[in-house]
Write a protein that holds these residues in place. Structure first.
Motif, PDB file in Angstrom:
ATOM      1  N   ALA A   1      37.317  49.736  46.592  1.00  0.00           N
ATOM      2  CA  ALA A   1      37.499  49.668  45.140  1.00  0.00           C
ATOM      3  C   ALA A   1      36.978  50.987  44.576  1.00  0.00           C
ATOM      4  O   ALA A   1      35.877  51.411  44.918  1.00  0.00           O
TER       5      ALA A   1
ATOM      6  N   TYR B   1      39.250  50.510  37.313  1.00  0.00           N
ATOM      7  CA  TYR B   1      38.792  50.461  38.700  1.00  0.00           C
ATOM      8  C   TYR B   1      39.843  49.711  39.510  1.00  0.00           C
ATOM      9  O   TYR B   1      40.275  48.615  39.129  1.00  0.00           O
TER      10      TYR B   1
ATOM     11  N   LYS C   1      41.362  47.969  43.034  1.00  0.00           N
ATOM     12  CA  LYS C   1      41.076  47.290  44.300  1.00  0.00           C
ATOM     13  C   LYS C   1      42.335  47.395  45.163  1.00  0.00           C
ATOM     14  O   LYS C   1      43.388  46.849  44.834  1.00  0.00           O
TER      15      LYS C   1
ATOM     16  N   PHE D   1      35.122  42.594  45.025  1.00  0.00           N
ATOM     17  CA  PHE D   1      35.317  43.462  43.865  1.00  0.00           C
ATOM     18  C   PHE D   1      34.045  43.517  43.005  1.00  0.00           C
ATOM     19  O   PHE D   1      33.536  44.595  42.678  1.00  0.00           O
TER      20      PHE D   1
ATOM     21  N   LEU E   1      39.015  41.544  34.430  1.00  0.00           N
ATOM     22  CA  LEU E   1      39.927  41.674  35.562  1.00  0.00           C
ATOM     23  C   LEU E   1      41.329  41.346  35.070  1.00  0.00           C
ATOM     24  O   LEU E   1      41.529  40.379  34.330  1.00  0.00           O
TER      25      LEU E   1
ATOM     26  N   GLY F   1      39.003  45.929  35.924  1.00  0.00           N
ATOM     27  CA  GLY F   1      39.390  45.909  37.329  1.00  0.00           C
ATOM     28  C   GLY F   1      40.847  45.534  37.495  1.00  0.00           C
ATOM     29  O   GLY F   1      41.304  44.529  36.944  1.00  0.00           O
TER      30      GLY F   1
ATOM     31  N   ILE G   1      43.946  44.897  40.364  1.00  0.00           N
ATOM     32  CA  ILE G   1      44.170  44.582  41.776  1.00  0.00           C
ATOM     33  C   ILE G   1      45.545  45.095  42.190  1.00  0.00           C
ATOM     34  O   ILE G   1      46.569  44.621  41.687  1.00  0.00           O
TER      35      ILE G   1
END
Length: 423
Positions: free
Chosen positions: A34, A49, A51, A173, A183, A307, A309
């Protein structure tokens, strides 16, 4: 706004289930990195950020849930084999880990599944059956095989063990980046966002969970709001093109997810190309949906630590090339123009010289001599050229016009990427 609860009481999967899943699959799936993206953060006006679940062996997070389910089977169930329906990523994750564990896997894939996903699933040793126009139809076929042959049906998202496996992603994460404020999770059937929401809310109750769906397939959005969706059209985010979301997932989303955001195809395409250009990694359409949502709603995420993904990287190469070319055209970096010319030697060379001297790169040329609107001594020259950016393309067109050539039609690339994103 959807969920208002911060707890997981009464839900079908608990944080303890997810922690057990993490212990079970440890060492057999990648603990993916990450990292902070400075360039994408600057573009979005938020700290982003990423992942990198596209770094899994099968290039998708789906391995997590599939393996957790397989490891829970006793020896007699393993001997009978497993069956699943999948448009690709669940198929590959299940096939790969079933092969490692010596379990026979049969995968029913709907018609229209990308060729690369079919090939990879077969390469991992699974028996692949192409049947059903949709994922729901493929599911009925898979359930028929399960009932007939005693195989265990492994649902790609509506299974507590699968949901728990996907939730291990959030443990990693937030373990790496506990300061995240939100997220943003792509949503198809809802298995990923369910596991992620349960784990993330248990670790950090104040964190905000947002789902994102393609506007063509807003199934979870309408399921939790109890409205009737309209589905339709092709999407490059086939991994989240699900018409019937999971029953378990709906319960979890209602309780824990703050909102589900919808994005359009051009926004997903643009986000995919940005990730490729900035991070130098290939992702599939569904994986780019999170970035598309953040860019489409700048006020919602402004100043937050978010975050994203990158759920998978299994995109057909021909589709990837098409998406890149479409985005370059959208940004004005590739333009196609038409010029009326005299049909005699030397004109193409003169035009090519103007483009070359301006620093452009001609990538395609064709002549049309059959138009009834033109003189028999005339032709239409179709020219596609590449520029550094939209401003450079305008300069090239200006030089052609200054040289006396009349460019026909509307200026391509007027609808820039920036205009695709509105709050």
């Amino acid at each position: 706004m959807l969920g208002s609860s911060h707890g997981g009481a009464g839900l079908p999967v608990t944080i303890e289930d997810i922690r057990r899943a993490a212990a079970a699959i440890q060492g057999a799936v990648e603990r993916t990195p990450a990292k902070y993206s400075l360039t994408l953060s600057t573009t979005a006006g938020a700290d982003l950020y990423l992942k990198f679940e596209n770094f899994q062996f099968t290039a998708s997070f789906k391995e997590r849930g599939a393996l957790n389910k397989l490891l829970a089977l006793n020896l007699s169930r393993r001997a009978l084999g497993v069956v699943a329906m999948s448009a690709g990523n669940h198929a590959q994750g299940l096939a790969y880990h079933a092969g490692r564990l010596g379990i026979r896997a049969t995968i029913v894939m709907p018609e229209g599944t990308p060729f690369n996903k079919i090939k990879h699933t077969k390469d991992f040793g699974a028996d692949v059956i192409i049947e059903g126009a949709t994922l729901s139809e493929a599911a009925k076929v898979a359930q028929h095989f399960a009932a007939r042959d005693g195989m265990t049906f492994v649902h790609p998202y509506d299974d507590p063990l699968v949901i728990a496996g996907q939730g291990t992603l959030a443990l990693e994460f937030l373990g790496d980046l506990p300061h995240l404020d939100a997220l943003v999770v792509p949503v198809g059937g809802g298995g990923l966002i369910s596991g992620v929401a349960i784990a993330a809310k248990a670790l950090k109750p104040e964190i905000e969970i947002y789902g994102v769906q393609t506007r063509a397939y807003p199934s979870m959005t309408h399921a939790v709001l109890d409205t009737s969706p309209q589905f339709g059209g092709q999407t490059i985010a086939e991994g989240i093109a699900v018409k019937t979301p999971g029953v378990l997932a709906q319960q979890i989303v209602r309780a824990l997810v703050k909102d589900i955001l919808l994005v359009d195809e051009p926004q997903i395409e643009s986000a995919l190309v940005r990730i490729l250009e900035v991070e130098k990694v290939v992702v599939e359409g569904a994986a780019a949906a999170g970035l598309a949502a953040v860019l489409a709603h700048p006020k919602l995420f402004a100043g937050k630590k978010v975050g994203l993904i990158l759920t998978g990287g299994n995109i057909d190469m021909r589709l990837l090339i098409n998406v890149i070319l479409r985005e370059l055209t959208r940004e004005g970096r590739i333009q196609s123009i038409q010029i009326a010319i005299e049909d005699r030697p030397g004109f193409l060379a003169k035009i090519a010289a103007v483009v070359s001297e301006a620093g452009g790169n001609i990538i395609d040329v064709h002549h049309d001599r059959m138009s009834a609107e033109l003189s028999a001594k005339s032709a239409t020259l179709g020219l596609s050229f590449e520029a550094r950016d939209a401003a450079h393309a305008v300069d090239i067109r200006g030089r052609l016009e200054h040289a006396g050539y009349v460019i026909q039609g509307k200026t391509p690339g007027e609808r820039t990427t920036a205009r695709l994103y509105r709050d």
